[in-house]
Scaffold this motif. Structure first.
Motif, short mmCIF file in Angstrom:
data_model
loop_
_atom_site.label_atom_id
_atom_site.label_comp_id
_atom_site.label_asym_id
_atom_site.label_seq_id
_atom_site.Cartn_x
_atom_site.Cartn_y
_atom_site.Cartn_z
N ASP A 24 0.84 -1.20 0.00
CA ASP A 24 0.00 0.00 0.00
C ASP A 24 0.87 1.25 0.00
O ASP A 24 1.78 1.39 0.82
CB ASP A 24 -0.91 0.02 1.23
CG ASP A 24 -1.95 -1.09 1.18
OD1 ASP A 24 -2.28 -1.55 0.08
OD2 ASP A 24 -2.43 -1.50 2.26
N ARG A 25 0.55 2.17 -0.90
CA ARG A 25 1.28 3.43 -1.02
C ARG A 25 0.26 4.56 -1.04
O ARG A 25 -0.41 4.79 -2.04
CB ARG A 25 2.12 3.41 -2.29
CG ARG A 25 3.03 4.62 -2.47
CD ARG A 25 3.79 4.50 -3.78
NE ARG A 25 4.61 5.67 -4.02
CZ ARG A 25 5.19 5.95 -5.19
NH1 ARG A 25 5.03 5.11 -6.21
NH2 ARG A 25 5.92 7.04 -5.35
N GLU A 26 0.16 5.24 0.07
CA GLU A 26 -0.87 6.28 0.21
C GLU A 26 -0.60 7.42 -0.76
O GLU A 26 0.54 7.79 -1.04
CB GLU A 26 -0.87 6.81 1.64
CG GLU A 26 -1.94 7.85 1.91
CD GLU A 26 -2.01 8.25 3.39
OE1 GLU A 26 -2.77 9.18 3.70
OE2 GLU A 26 -1.31 7.63 4.20
N THR A 27 -1.67 8.00 -1.28
CA THR A 27 -1.56 9.21 -2.09
C THR A 27 -1.92 10.42 -1.23
O THR A 27 -2.68 10.32 -0.26
CB THR A 27 -2.50 9.15 -3.30
OG1 THR A 27 -3.85 9.00 -2.84
CG2 THR A 27 -2.14 8.00 -4.22
N TYR A 28 -1.35 11.56 -1.58
CA TYR A 28 -1.56 12.80 -0.85
C TYR A 28 -2.11 13.84 -1.82
O TYR A 28 -1.80 13.82 -3.01
CB TYR A 28 -0.25 13.27 -0.21
CG TYR A 28 0.27 12.28 0.81
CD1 TYR A 28 -0.04 12.41 2.16
CD2 TYR A 28 1.04 11.19 0.42
CE1 TYR A 28 0.42 11.49 3.10
CE2 TYR A 28 1.50 10.26 1.34
CZ TYR A 28 1.19 10.42 2.68
OH TYR A 28 1.64 9.49 3.60
N ARG A 202 4.05 8.46 5.95
CA ARG A 202 2.94 8.12 6.85
C ARG A 202 3.17 8.69 8.24
O ARG A 202 2.26 9.28 8.85
CB ARG A 202 2.78 6.60 6.92
CG ARG A 202 1.84 6.12 8.00
CD ARG A 202 1.70 4.61 8.01
NE ARG A 202 2.96 3.90 8.13
CZ ARG A 202 3.61 3.70 9.28
NH1 ARG A 202 3.13 4.23 10.41
NH2 ARG A 202 4.73 3.03 9.30
#
Length: 432
Positions: A24-28, A202
């Motif tokens: 999982d690679r969060e987007t901002y 994160r």
């Protein structure tokens, strides 16, 4: 990026192994409108995000922007090797800086290494750490200096973790006949760099930093006592600014651009080496003695990650895969037809002496960059050091500010052509 491919890959060309395995690679969000902050940071790599985390944790109102996604620069695409000390060997630093300053910089790098590992452990960031690194000589005439390096590290720099390898041990530990000796360093190791970057973002967000991706800084100017950053989506007005763009500085700030030059470095990842247990049986990373360094290691799932192709422009060459496979085969002939499943490039920021550039480029604006291929641990720590200097704590950033980093010659137009000529000359020396 278009590659000439002689193999069929299920992965899109240019996709790194790190992107394929990061999870999982969060987007901002992108910045939407103007805002104010105590401190603004340009660049969402290790330096910027570590500074943002440290500042936000201390209650500072900090805003960070990046022109792309966090991790799309060198921090998320590098070779993953931590190294020991600075880019130069300590005895080389000692020749120009003296023992006291050389020792201080070596000790700082050791604290940087420990900080990275402690940070990942404290925040439960699984970075796929594997211990060990070998620095090896590709010419027989270099072997004596490697023996001296291990001795000096132990006797003068209080570093007992490195030992000299003769030719037989070097070849056994690498599973290759190509090198003549080296140093095995078990006080360091290698990591999955994008996992560290994603975890760092994160943690910075959780600490309260305002993080924005896909937001380009287009200009920096002073307005009274404040600094204004013009972006693609509004302005950011801040009391202080950190420029942490490294090799992606472009034309944003001229002093940094004259001292930090971008070069492109390329990495290929093979299929797992299940049939080749003699290749790097101990799992250590490797960097060799070429000026244009070849660096390689096995990933946690047993693939060979091999870097060594460099280009001294911002363009991507068309033959990444073929060129990397040829270099692999020089060291491991049995892999001359190995499948390369991923091939990618990234931009490295270098300085003339391959030492870090840290400077206040205008009142209230500090620039940090030019890690010269030695930035995985130093960039994280420098982000922390910048934050501590802003918070008024005694810090070590002045050790880097005191380094004499000259600009690249040739001015804006001739810097890149002159660099190309110089580094091509060094590459020829590596070969002949």
């Amino acid at each position: 990026m278009k590659l000439q491919q002689t193999w069929q890959s299920p992965i899109a060309p240019g996709l790194s192994l790190y992107q394929a395995t990061v999870g999982d690679r969060e987007t901002y969000p992108a910045l939407d409108g103007s805002r104010q902050a105590d401190i603004a940071i340009i660049g969402g790599g290790y330096t910027g995000l570590q500074a943002a985390y440290t500042l936000a944790k201390a209650g500072v109102d900090v805003v960070l922007i990046d022109a792309n996604r966090f991790g799309d620069g060198a921090s998320g695409r590098n070779g993953g090797q931590l190294g020991t000390g600075q880019r130069w060997w300590p005895e080389e630093m000692e020749e120009t800086l003296g023992y006291e300053r050389s020792k201080a910089l070596f000790d700082l790098a050791e604290r940087a290494k420990q900080h990275l590992l402690d940070f990942a452990r404290e925040h439960a960031i699984d970075i796929d750490f594997i211990p060990g690194q070998m620095n090896v000589a590709h010419k027989r005439s270099y072997v004596r200096s490697y023996a001296e390096n291990a001795r000096i590290a132990a006797e003068r720099y209080d570093y007992p973790h490195a030992h000299f390898m003769d030719e037989a041990e070097t070849r056994e530990r690498l599973g290759s006949q190509r090198y003549y000796g080296g140093v095995r360093d078990m006080g360091t190791g290698h990591i999955h760099p994008l996992k560290l970057l994603v975890g760092l973002a994160r943690v910075a967000k959780a600490a309260g930093a305002a993080l924005f991706e896909m937001t380009s800084a287009t200009a920096i100017r002073k307005s009274g006592g404040a600094t204004v950053i013009e972006t693609s989506a509004g302005t950011i007005t801040a009391d202080r600014v950190l420029i942490a763009c490294n090799g992606h500085i472009g034309d944003l700030e001229p002093i940094t651009a004259s001292h930090v030059m971008p070069i492109r470095s390329f990495i290929g990842a093979t299929a797992p080496l299940d049939r080749y247990p003699d290749i790097l049986p101990g799992g250590e990373a490797v960097a060799d003695s070429r000026f244009v360094v070849r660096y390689f290691r096995k990933s946690i799932d047993g693939r060979l990650l091999f870097g060594g192709r460099e280009a001294y422009t911002s363009d991507n060459p068309r033959d990444i895969t073929q060129h990397i496979r040829r270099q692999i085969a020089e060291i491991y002939p049995a892999l001359n037809e190995i499948e390369i499943t991923h091939a990618w490039g990234g931009t490295v920021g270098i300085t003339m002496p391959r030492q870090l550039f840290v400077r206040d480029v205008m009142p209230g604006v500090t620039s940090i960059g030019g890690y010269s291929g030695h930035g995985v641990m130093l960039s994280n720590y420098c982000g922390r050091l910048y934050a501590e200097s802003v918070l008024g704590r005694p810090g070590e950033l002045d050790l880097f500010k005191a380094l004499d980093i000259p600009p690249f010659p040739g001015g804006r137009r001739m810097r890149s052509p002159l660099l190309f000529l110089a580094l091509t000359w060094f590459a020829l020396r590596d070969r002949f």
